[in-house]
Design an enzyme around this catalytic site. Structure first.
Site, PDB file in Angstrom:
ATOM      1  N   GLY A  42      -3.691  24.755  -5.931  1.00  0.00           N
ATOM      2  CA  GLY A  42      -3.495  25.166  -7.307  1.00  0.00           C
ATOM      3  C   GLY A  42      -3.946  24.103  -8.290  1.00  0.00           C
ATOM      4  O   GLY A  42      -3.900  22.905  -8.010  1.00  0.00           O
TER       5      GLY A  42
ATOM      6  N   ASP B  59       1.267  19.837   3.275  1.00  0.00           N
ATOM      7  CA  ASP B  59       2.715  19.808   3.096  1.00  0.00           C
ATOM      8  C   ASP B  59       3.386  19.242   4.340  1.00  0.00           C
ATOM      9  O   ASP B  59       3.018  19.606   5.473  1.00  0.00           O
ATOM     10  CB  ASP B  59       3.242  21.210   2.814  1.00  0.00           C
ATOM     11  CG  ASP B  59       2.658  21.802   1.537  1.00  0.00           C
ATOM     12  OD1 ASP B  59       2.300  21.012   0.633  1.00  0.00           O
ATOM     13  OD2 ASP B  59       2.562  23.044   1.445  1.00  0.00           O
TER      14      ASP B  59
ATOM     15  N   ARG C 117      -4.629  19.857   0.319  1.00  0.00           N
ATOM     16  CA  ARG C 117      -3.289  19.323   0.125  1.00  0.00           C
ATOM     17  C   ARG C 117      -2.436  19.727   1.312  1.00  0.00           C
ATOM     18  O   ARG C 117      -2.393  20.905   1.684  1.00  0.00           O
ATOM     19  CB  ARG C 117      -2.667  19.870  -1.162  1.00  0.00           C
ATOM     20  CG  ARG C 117      -1.489  19.063  -1.680  1.00  0.00           C
ATOM     21  CD  ARG C 117      -0.647  19.846  -2.669  1.00  0.00           C
ATOM     22  NE  ARG C 117       0.175  20.817  -1.969  1.00  0.00           N
ATOM     23  CZ  ARG C 117       0.172  22.128  -2.210  1.00  0.00           C
ATOM     24  NH1 ARG C 117      -0.628  22.633  -3.129  1.00  0.00           N
ATOM     25  NH2 ARG C 117       0.948  22.938  -1.522  1.00  0.00           N
TER      26      ARG C 117
ATOM     27  N   ASN D 242      -3.424  23.432   2.353  1.00  0.00           N
ATOM     28  CA  ASN D 242      -4.077  24.249   1.332  1.00  0.00           C
ATOM     29  C   ASN D 242      -5.490  23.719   1.145  1.00  0.00           C
ATOM     30  O   ASN D 242      -5.645  22.549   0.779  1.00  0.00           O
ATOM     31  CB  ASN D 242      -3.332  24.079   0.006  1.00  0.00           C
ATOM     32  CG  ASN D 242      -2.593  25.319  -0.408  1.00  0.00           C
ATOM     33  OD1 ASN D 242      -3.225  26.312  -0.736  1.00  0.00           O
ATOM     34  ND2 ASN D 242      -1.283  25.251  -0.399  1.00  0.00           N
TER      35      ASN D 242
ATOM     36  N   GLU E 160       1.661  22.765   6.765  1.00  0.00           N
ATOM     37  CA  GLU E 160       0.464  23.579   6.527  1.00  0.00           C
ATOM     38  C   GLU E 160      -0.466  22.841   5.580  1.00  0.00           C
ATOM     39  O   GLU E 160      -0.102  21.810   5.003  1.00  0.00           O
ATOM     40  CB  GLU E 160       0.843  24.940   5.943  1.00  0.00           C
ATOM     41  CG  GLU E 160       1.613  24.859   4.642  1.00  0.00           C
ATOM     42  CD  GLU E 160       2.185  26.208   4.233  1.00  0.00           C
ATOM     43  OE1 GLU E 160       1.620  26.795   3.295  1.00  0.00           O
ATOM     44  OE2 GLU E 160       3.186  26.656   4.824  1.00  0.00           O
TER      45      GLU E 160
ATOM     46  N   TYR F 120       5.923  27.871  -9.728  1.00  0.00           N
ATOM     47  CA  TYR F 120       4.998  28.152 -10.822  1.00  0.00           C
ATOM     48  C   TYR F 120       5.641  28.495 -12.164  1.00  0.00           C
ATOM     49  O   TYR F 120       4.989  28.371 -13.196  1.00  0.00           O
ATOM     50  CB  TYR F 120       4.059  29.308 -10.421  1.00  0.00           C
ATOM     51  CG  TYR F 120       3.225  28.978  -9.217  1.00  0.00           C
ATOM     52  CD1 TYR F 120       2.202  28.038  -9.298  1.00  0.00           C
ATOM     53  CD2 TYR F 120       3.479  29.577  -7.998  1.00  0.00           C
ATOM     54  CE1 TYR F 120       1.438  27.716  -8.184  1.00  0.00           C
ATOM     55  CE2 TYR F 120       2.711  29.269  -6.885  1.00  0.00           C
ATOM     56  CZ  TYR F 120       1.700  28.333  -6.982  1.00  0.00           C
ATOM     57  OH  TYR F 120       0.957  28.019  -5.881  1.00  0.00           O
TER      58      TYR F 120
ATOM     59  N   GLU G 189      -2.100  36.174  -4.533  1.00  0.00           N
ATOM     60  CA  GLU G 189      -1.988  34.999  -5.401  1.00  0.00           C
ATOM     61  C   GLU G 189      -2.919  35.084  -6.617  1.00  0.00           C
ATOM     62  O   GLU G 189      -3.228  34.069  -7.239  1.00  0.00           O
ATOM     63  CB  GLU G 189      -2.291  33.735  -4.585  1.00  0.00           C
ATOM     64  CG  GLU G 189      -1.312  33.491  -3.457  1.00  0.00           C
ATOM     65  CD  GLU G 189      -1.690  32.290  -2.610  1.00  0.00           C
ATOM     66  OE1 GLU G 189      -1.467  31.162  -3.071  1.00  0.00           O
ATOM     67  OE2 GLU G 189      -2.213  32.481  -1.501  1.00  0.00           O
TER      68      GLU G 189
ATOM     69  N   SER H  76       1.567  30.102  -1.437  1.00  0.00           N
ATOM     70  CA  SER H  76       2.471  30.127  -2.593  1.00  0.00           C
ATOM     71  C   SER H  76       3.873  30.627  -2.253  1.00  0.00           C
ATOM     72  O   SER H  76       4.566  31.192  -3.095  1.00  0.00           O
ATOM     73  CB  SER H  76       1.884  30.984  -3.729  1.00  0.00           C
ATOM     74  OG  SER H  76       0.685  30.410  -4.194  1.00  0.00           O
TER      75      SER H  76
END
Length: 324
Positions: free
Chosen positions: A286, A266, A264, A282, A280, A225, A23, A155
């Protein structure tokens, strides 16, 4: 919620970006955004790429805080956090243990299951098992379609949605090229949402939920992205009670892993039952122009520069008394 963008005296700050993970490209975009935001509010911030410089230089050059804008391995998996603990330099985001667990999707699910939190059915597969694996047995366990992903990538790298049994082994090999642990997961069909959390412990709070509407339901690396075709809805358009329940769920999930600073999570909401399932987390999300934490924070009255300043102010060590 409005935040004051006036900077605290945070000393010399390194924005860690780039790194050696898959990433790297996204991390460089995140890091540049953070760097410019911190400079714009008067922070003495500098870019620092661990792929090009030794972390020990942070101490030699007098850096007093680090904003971790690294993604993936060697960035949000506890390794750089451990190095910064040894150097005694406070850093943004979760500590060593929480970062390490959160990076591993299988271990994360085990913790959440132990806490009684809802996760999709899933099976762990090792690359050595691929050739002998019974596709029929896996499909009986998880159903079709199913999701195949590396256990420790982000990602959407190496992720496949398998709709036909004959495509399963190719998806497993694609994931195995990225990691030696492969997560096969029940595909929840319904609304895809994500929700950031700021803070630590009982002070942690969930930001507004974002509903994600990707082209043909395919929220992959490209659609995350590099295109403008994905819709991010905030306000999310869900009933207020449902949004509040998701915020409460992600806050519990964040606390269960011992996260701090920010993260964050999901979530998929089953379209038929409206049951949310945790996918999951993060722990170094990002911060690009397409990123979701800044979007949610802005909806909560916290612009990008204020968010960066807030996160930097929360930089800490797991072992404050052991600082070098």
């Amino acid at each position: 919620m409005t935040q004051n963008t006036k900077p605290m005296n945070m000393g010399k700050v390194a924005v860690l970006m780039g790194g050696r993970s898959a990433e790297r490209e996204v991390s460089l975009m995140s890091g540049q955004g953070v760097l410019q935001a911190l400079l714009s509010v008067g922070v003495d911030a500098h870019a620092f790429d661990p792929a090009e410089r030794e972390l020990s230089e942070l101490k030699k050059e007098g850096f007093q805080r680090c904003f971790i804008a690294l993604h993936g391995r060697f960035g949000e998996d506890g390794t750089v956090q451990g190095a910064l603990e040894l150097l005694g330099i406070p850093y943004t985001g979760s500590g060593v243990m929480a970062s390490s667990i959160a990076m591993d999707k299988v271990m994360t699910k085990r913790v959440w299951q132990a806490e009684g939190l809802p996760v999709p059915r899933h099976v762990l597969v090792h690359p050595a098992q691929i050739d002998s694996l019974s596709a029929d047995h896996l499909i009986q366990t998880l159903g079709l379609p199913l999701i195949v992903k590396p256990a420790r990538e982000g990602s959407s790298i190496g992720v496949s949605k398998v709709v036909r049994a004959e495509d399963l082994h190719a998806a497993l090999r694609a994931a195995a090229a990225c990691d030696h642990d492969i997560l096969c997961e029940q595909c929840i069909v319904g609304d895809e949402v994500t929700c950031p959390v700021l803070g630590a412990g009982q002070e942690a709070r969930a930001l507004p939920v974002i509903r994600i509407v990707a082209p043909e339901g395919n929220y992959d690396y490209q659609n995350k992205y590099f295109t403008d075709d994905t819709q991010y809805l905030v306000p999310c358009g869900l009933p207020a009670q449902e949004e509040a329940a998701i915020q409460a769920l992600v806050r519990r999930a964040y606390q269960a892993l011992g996260c701090r600073g920010w993260g964050r999570i999901d979530v998929m909401i089953d379209g038929a039952t409206r049951q949310p399932y945790l996918l999951e987390i993060n722990t170094s999300p990002g911060m690009t122009g397409h990123s979701l934490v800044p979007m949610s924070a802005a909806a909560d009255g916290m612009p990008y520069e204020a968010l960066c300043s807030h996160l930097l102010a929360s930089a800490a060590l797991d072992y404050e008394g052991a600082a070098a």
